[in-house]
Design a protein around this motif. Structure first.
Motif, PDB file in Angstrom:
ATOM      1  N   UNK A 174      74.334  15.507  30.333  1.00 54.55           N
ATOM      2  CA  UNK A 174      73.792  15.579  28.978  1.00 54.55           C
ATOM      3  C   UNK A 174      73.258  16.968  28.665  1.00 54.55           C
ATOM      4  N   UNK A 175      72.661  17.648  29.661  1.00 56.13           N
ATOM      5  CA  UNK A 175      72.146  19.000  29.423  1.00 56.13           C
ATOM      6  C   UNK A 175      73.268  19.947  29.026  1.00 56.13           C
ATOM      7  N   UNK A 176      74.431  19.801  29.682  1.00 58.26           N
ATOM      8  CA  UNK A 176      75.577  20.636  29.333  1.00 58.26           C
ATOM      9  C   UNK A 176      76.140  20.249  27.977  1.00 58.26           C
ATOM     10  N   UNK A 177      76.137  18.973  27.651  1.00 52.65           N
ATOM     11  CA  UNK A 177      76.640  18.540  26.346  1.00 52.65           C
ATOM     12  C   UNK A 177      75.766  19.083  25.221  1.00 52.65           C
ATOM     13  N   UNK A 178      74.460  19.077  25.438  1.00 57.06           N
ATOM     14  CA  UNK A 178      73.563  19.592  24.395  1.00 57.06           C
ATOM     15  C   UNK A 178      73.816  21.082  24.147  1.00 57.06           C
ATOM     16  N   UNK A 179      74.049  21.834  25.218  1.00 53.94           N
ATOM     17  CA  UNK A 179      74.294  23.265  25.047  1.00 53.94           C
ATOM     18  C   UNK A 179      75.654  23.528  24.423  1.00 53.94           C
ATOM     19  N   UNK A 180      76.614  22.626  24.669  1.00 50.48           N
ATOM     20  CA  UNK A 180      77.907  22.762  24.002  1.00 50.48           C
ATOM     21  C   UNK A 180      77.769  22.521  22.497  1.00 50.48           C
ATOM     22  N   UNK A 181      76.971  21.510  22.141  1.00 51.93           N
ATOM     23  CA  UNK A 181      76.743  21.247  20.723  1.00 51.93           C
ATOM     24  C   UNK A 181      76.033  22.409  20.046  1.00 51.93           C
ATOM     25  N   UNK A 182      75.197  23.133  20.815  1.00 55.45           N
ATOM     26  CA  UNK A 182      74.494  24.293  20.252  1.00 55.45           C
ATOM     27  C   UNK A 182      75.323  25.565  20.311  1.00 55.45           C
ATOM     28  N   UNK A 183      76.573  25.465  20.793  1.00 61.84           N
ATOM     29  CA  UNK A 183      77.441  26.640  20.864  1.00 61.84           C
ATOM     30  C   UNK A 183      77.119  27.585  22.004  1.00 61.84           C
ATOM     31  N   UNK A 184      76.441  27.090  23.059  1.00 64.25           N
ATOM     32  CA  UNK A 184      76.035  27.941  24.172  1.00 64.25           C
ATOM     33  C   UNK A 184      76.897  27.768  25.414  1.00 64.25           C
ATOM     34  N   UNK A 185      77.924  26.936  25.375  1.00 57.23           N
ATOM     35  CA  UNK A 185      78.765  26.695  26.548  1.00 57.23           C
ATOM     36  C   UNK A 185      80.233  26.863  26.186  1.00 57.23           C
ATOM     37  N   UNK A 186      80.660  28.081  25.869  1.00 64.57           N
ATOM     38  CA  UNK A 186      82.073  28.290  25.532  1.00 64.57           C
ATOM     39  C   UNK A 186      82.925  28.345  26.801  1.00 64.57           C
ATOM     40  N   UNK A 187      84.233  28.231  26.674  1.00 65.02           N
ATOM     41  CA  UNK A 187      85.114  28.401  27.839  1.00 65.02           C
ATOM     42  C   UNK A 187      84.902  29.776  28.479  1.00 65.02           C
ATOM     43  N   UNK A 188      84.944  29.793  29.811  1.00 63.94           N
ATOM     44  CA  UNK A 188      84.665  31.011  30.561  1.00 63.94           C
ATOM     45  C   UNK A 188      83.260  31.073  31.105  1.00 63.94           C
ATOM     46  N   UNK A 189      82.386  30.158  30.661  1.00 60.93           N
ATOM     47  CA  UNK A 189      81.013  30.144  31.168  1.00 60.93           C
ATOM     48  C   UNK A 189      80.978  29.574  32.583  1.00 60.93           C
TER      49      UNK A 189
END
Length: 652
Positions: free
Chosen positions: A244-259
């Motif tokens: 869930x922590x990773x999903x929240x950061x994806x929703x906030x645009x903080x986990x793009x491909x390459x991270x």
């Protein structure tokens, strides 16, 4: 007499005091009569004599019965009054205050009895609490240790009213366990670390967010909102569950491909996004040691031209970069320093390092020791590992770190921003970039280096980077690598020229105490000592008859190699150090005149040269003296040397 310790009552409360006194007397009479009855019954119980029972015509006294455990001490009169709930609380408090205000022995005993009664009254409750804790501990010991797991999602099994949790145990096994607490079930999030009972039948609690350990992988893409595709340590791609922590950061645009993400590989769960790296701690190959104390004017006898060329290039890029762009000159520069061992390649690299920092300090107005680290160093021991693919990835990381630091701006004390140069040093590059065809692993490493050093790469041309490679064997370096790293090749040779030897020797002797001779001053002594030593080594009419004879394959004429044919900057340094060591010991023992003398230097040079000759053979002769290209040494003969040097027979 007036009792100052007793409480004083006002006129309005005197009626209440009369009632309180009457109650106290009644309670006293009741307590006294109860105590007398208890004492009488007790005396009657224990005053009877033992009973004699006849057995076979004889009377045997019956054994005395064991006395029962003493009963708890009953409260006295005052204690009973204080504990009587029929009396108002205010009256009891006034009586207690009267006891505390008169610190007599009797009052102290009454107060101690009250405290004992309070402790005894809490005994059953305390016992029940401890018993419950002990039973809980025994139950936990019987059930075994609790289990740890990662929560995935809540499931509702058809036909069951209890919600089940899909969890993954530490060994990767999946399980569905009951969640008795409805509030706990609603609060769980994917990726949470949870606690199960010993048999894994029930989810008891959340373990918290302290478990943030695992492998670091690269996020390739989001398959859906709950799953991601990653590339792990083995370079294999796989799909895992996103916490869930990773999903929240994806929703906030903080986990793009390459991270980079933190993954629990056994449980196939991506826990969280790796935090960004701060400062310079993540640079593996960055040199954080002080700037070398090397002066071109004082420490290098015959400075190679690459030092001045690179120093001028750095100055122009910092002060007038538009001028170089007009001539379409790239910001990146490469140099290959080739030559025999001990010829001064490393010293030249340190001199370039020093000049670069001096130029940066002058342009930015920042003290030399306040400038950030900007030098990278690579050795083969840092690249080669036993795992397939790791060696070329280590080399690729080296180039990536150099380019990353080159992009970071530096803000000077005046607020102006600069893109400072980065110096990348590749030592003994013949081990890194040997000619292809030797072994596949080295070919893969070389391919990575060729790709990153391609001058056509715009990423390389536009970055202020200076690559310097050193090698003792330029002939074994791959030609393609030599062209890319050696846009300019600087050859370092032996000191077989008299002028170069004198320049290096004077730099080594400058500042050392020299033995006085005929009243000469120190500068004159330095020039005379250098000239005498050069004559001893280079004079064709001197005492040097040669050290070895080399006979090449296909020839019968031996080639003589003299002392001067083995001279290098490293040999001069070792000889001067040896002479200085002997001079310091002689001065300490008051043996001879203090300072370095011609005789000491001659003996030291002779010792160093004899040591080299002892190591020579047909195979390594090329490493210590010049041999024509394409020629093989067939035989090597050492020329006998005199036991004593001629200088030893001169009068001092």
């Amino acid at each position: 007499m007036t009792n100052f310790g007793a409480p004083r009552f006002s006129r309005a409360n005197r009626g209440n005091c009369v009632i309180f006194s009457a109650s106290l007397r009644a309670a006293t009479r009741s307590t006294a009569s109860s105590a007398s009855r208890t004492a009488a019954s007790s005396n009657g119980a224990f005053s009877s004599s033992p009973i004699s029972i006849p057995i076979n015509g004889k009377h045997h006294p019956q054994p005395k019965k064991k006395r029962p455990m003493p009963k708890p001490k009953k409260p006295g009169i005052i204690e009973s009054v204080l504990a009587n709930p029929a009396l108002p609380i205010e009256r009891r408090l006034e009586l207690l205050a009267t006891l505390a205000a008169n610190p007599g022995q009797e009052n102290k005993a009454i107060l101690a009895a009250i405290l004992e009664l309070l402790t005894a009254s809490q005994g059953p409750e305390l016992y029940a609490q401890k018993l419950a804790e002990l039973n809980e501990l025994i139950k936990q010991l019987q059930d075994g240790p609790l289990r740890n797991a990662l929560f995935i999602q809540i499931c509702q099994i058809p036909g069951s009213s209890v919600r089940q949790a899909h969890v993954v145990l530490d060994d990767g096994t999946g399980a569905y366990t009951a969640v008795p607490d409805a509030k706990l079930a609603d609060s769980l999030r994917p990726g949470d670390c949870v606690i199960l009972d010993g048999k894994g039948r029930a989810l008891l609690a959340r373990a918290g967010d302290s478990r943030k350990v695992g492998d670091v992988a690269q996020l390739e893409r989001w398959v859906n909102e709950a799953h991601i595709e990653i590339t792990g340590r083995t370079q294999e791609r796989c799909v895992v569950v996103a916490g869930q922590a990773l999903r929240d950061k994806f929703q906030a645009g903080q986990a793009p491909p390459g991270s980079n993400v933190l993954v629990s590989p056994r449980q196939s769960v991506a826990l969280d996004l790796m935090p960004s790296q701060d400062g310079l701690a993540h640079y593996r190959y960055l040199e954080k040691k002080p700037v070398p104390e090397v002066s071109v004017e004082e420490d290098i006898g015959a400075p190679p031209k690459c030092i001045e060329e690179l120093s001028e290039m750095i100055r122009l890029e910092l002060t007038n970069p538009e001028l170089r762009r007009r001539y379409r000159l790239p910001r990146c520069a490469t140099r290959l320093l080739a030559g025999v061992s001990g010829s001064g390649k490393t010293l030249a690299v340190h001199a370039i390092w020093r000049r670069m920092y001096e130029t940066m300090s002058e342009v930015t107005g920042t003290p030399l020791d306040k400038l950030p680290p900007r030098v990278f160093s690579l050795r083969m021991s840092q690249v080669l590992v036993m795992w397939l693919g790791e060696s070329d990835r280590n080399l690729d990381r080296y180039f990536s770190e150099v380019e990353q630091l080159a992009d970071e701006p530096f803000v000077a004390p005046d607020g102006k921003s600069y893109k400072l140069p980065c110096l990348a040093i590749l030592e003994e590059v013949d081990g890194l970039a040997a000619a292809r065809g030797r072994e596949p692993i080295y070919d893969r490493i070389l391919t990575t280096a060729l790709q990153r050093l391609d001058p056509a790469r715009q990423e390389l041309r536009d970055r202020f980077i200076i690559y310097i490679a050193t090698t003792n064997k330029p002939d074994v370096v791959d030609p393609a690598f030599a062209r890319r790293i050696g846009s300019s090749v600087e050859f370092f040779s032996r000191l077989n020229r008299k002028q170069a030897f004198v320049a290096v020797l004077q730099k080594q002797l400058r500042g050392l105490p020299l033995a006085s001779q005929n009243g000469y001053a120190q500068p004159e002594l330095l020039r005379k000592l250098s000239a005498d030593l050069a004559a001893w080594l280079f004079s064709p009419n001197g005492t040097d008859k040669g050290l070895v004879e080399l006979t090449y394959a296909g020839s019968t004429t031996p080639q003589v190699r003299y002392r001067r044919d083995f001279l290098t900057g490293a040999l001069v340094n070792r000889a001067v150090q040896q002479a200085a060591e002997k001079a310091s010991r002689a001065e300490d023992g008051a043996v001879g005149p203090p300072g370095l003398s011609f005789e000491l230097l001659v003996r030291s040079f002779d010792d160093q040269l004899r040591g080299i000759v002892e190591q020579l053979n047909e195979q390594n002769a090329r490493e210590y003296t010049d041999v024509p290209d394409g020629v093989r040494v067939a035989t090597l003969r050492r020329i006998a040397q005199p036991t004593h040097l001629a200088v030893e027979f001169q009068r001092t």
